[in-house]
Design an enzyme around this catalytic site. Sequence first.
Site, mmCIF file in Angstrom:
data_model
loop_
_atom_site.group_PDB
_atom_site.id
_atom_site.type_symbol
_atom_site.label_atom_id
_atom_site.label_comp_id
_atom_site.label_asym_id
_atom_site.label_seq_id
_atom_site.Cartn_x
_atom_site.Cartn_y
_atom_site.Cartn_z
ATOM 1 N N LEU A 206 0.807 -1.220 0.000
ATOM 2 C CA LEU A 206 0.000 0.000 0.000
ATOM 3 C C LEU A 206 0.842 1.273 0.000
ATOM 4 O O LEU A 206 0.305 2.371 -0.134
ATOM 5 C CB LEU A 206 -0.952 0.003 1.203
ATOM 6 C CG LEU A 206 -1.954 -1.166 1.265
ATOM 7 C CD1 LEU A 206 -2.866 -1.008 2.479
ATOM 8 C CD2 LEU A 206 -2.769 -1.260 -0.011
ATOM 9 N N LYS A 207 2.144 1.135 0.199
ATOM 10 C CA LYS A 207 3.073 2.277 0.108
ATOM 11 C C LYS A 207 2.592 3.482 0.916
ATOM 12 O O LYS A 207 2.400 4.580 0.390
ATOM 13 C CB LYS A 207 3.288 2.684 -1.351
ATOM 14 C CG LYS A 207 3.785 1.576 -2.269
ATOM 15 C CD LYS A 207 3.968 2.086 -3.692
ATOM 16 C CE LYS A 207 4.436 1.006 -4.634
ATOM 17 N NZ LYS A 207 3.350 0.020 -4.946
#
EC number: 4.1.1.23
Length: 238
Positions: free
Chosen positions: A60-61
């Site tokens: 999901l960074k």
Amino acid sequence: MSQSLIVALDFPGKQDVEQFLRHFEGEELFVKVGMELFYKEGPAIITYLKEKGHKIFLDLKLHDIPNTVKSAMRSLASLDVDMVNVHAGGGSSMMKAAIEGLEEGKQEGKERPICIAVTQLTSTSETMMKKEIGIEKTLEEAVAHYAKLTKESGLDGVVCSTLEVPKLREVCGSEFVTVTPGIRLASDDVNDQVRVATPKRARELGSSYIVVGRSITKAENPLEAYKTVKQQWEGVTV
């Protein structure tokens, strides 16, 4: 099958995932769940994959203020995922907060998920980095800087190009985890990633994990494609 080979489940929904995984009945994979799939299906897709026995890299960074990232990581750790990531550009305070959240949220008796940072996206060229992002370093220098900051902040490693792995081993040591996307079989199209490599080349350069998507998920026979990638990655016959 090797669990240092991560299969990117870049699908729009659970139905596509189920159809793909039918090719791997009885196999325990290490899979990557990205934004598209997670935002569509939510935590239920994680539960489904864990029930199937798969390890999960939840990609999901995260990139936000430290307190928000800490709270988010606490929630993600409670899902019992195996690997998560943040953007190194969020800074050391944010990355340290991510680790705190993972420690607080991990399931009892289990280690916290591996936490890595994105240095530069594999779609980023040096020209783009300088002209659009405004970083006046070479791409190699920028990646090394972020990797060093990541290690100093207590994270386990980084997402990076295979081409950057040797330099990062020099800067951060042999135990520093390097997760490399942009992996393709030699016969595949490059598509939207600029800095790509083959599984064999990733092995030669010392990657810890490789992430493979289209070469497997778009193959006519995904299981055979997986075995081909595995053979090149591990240098053994399967």
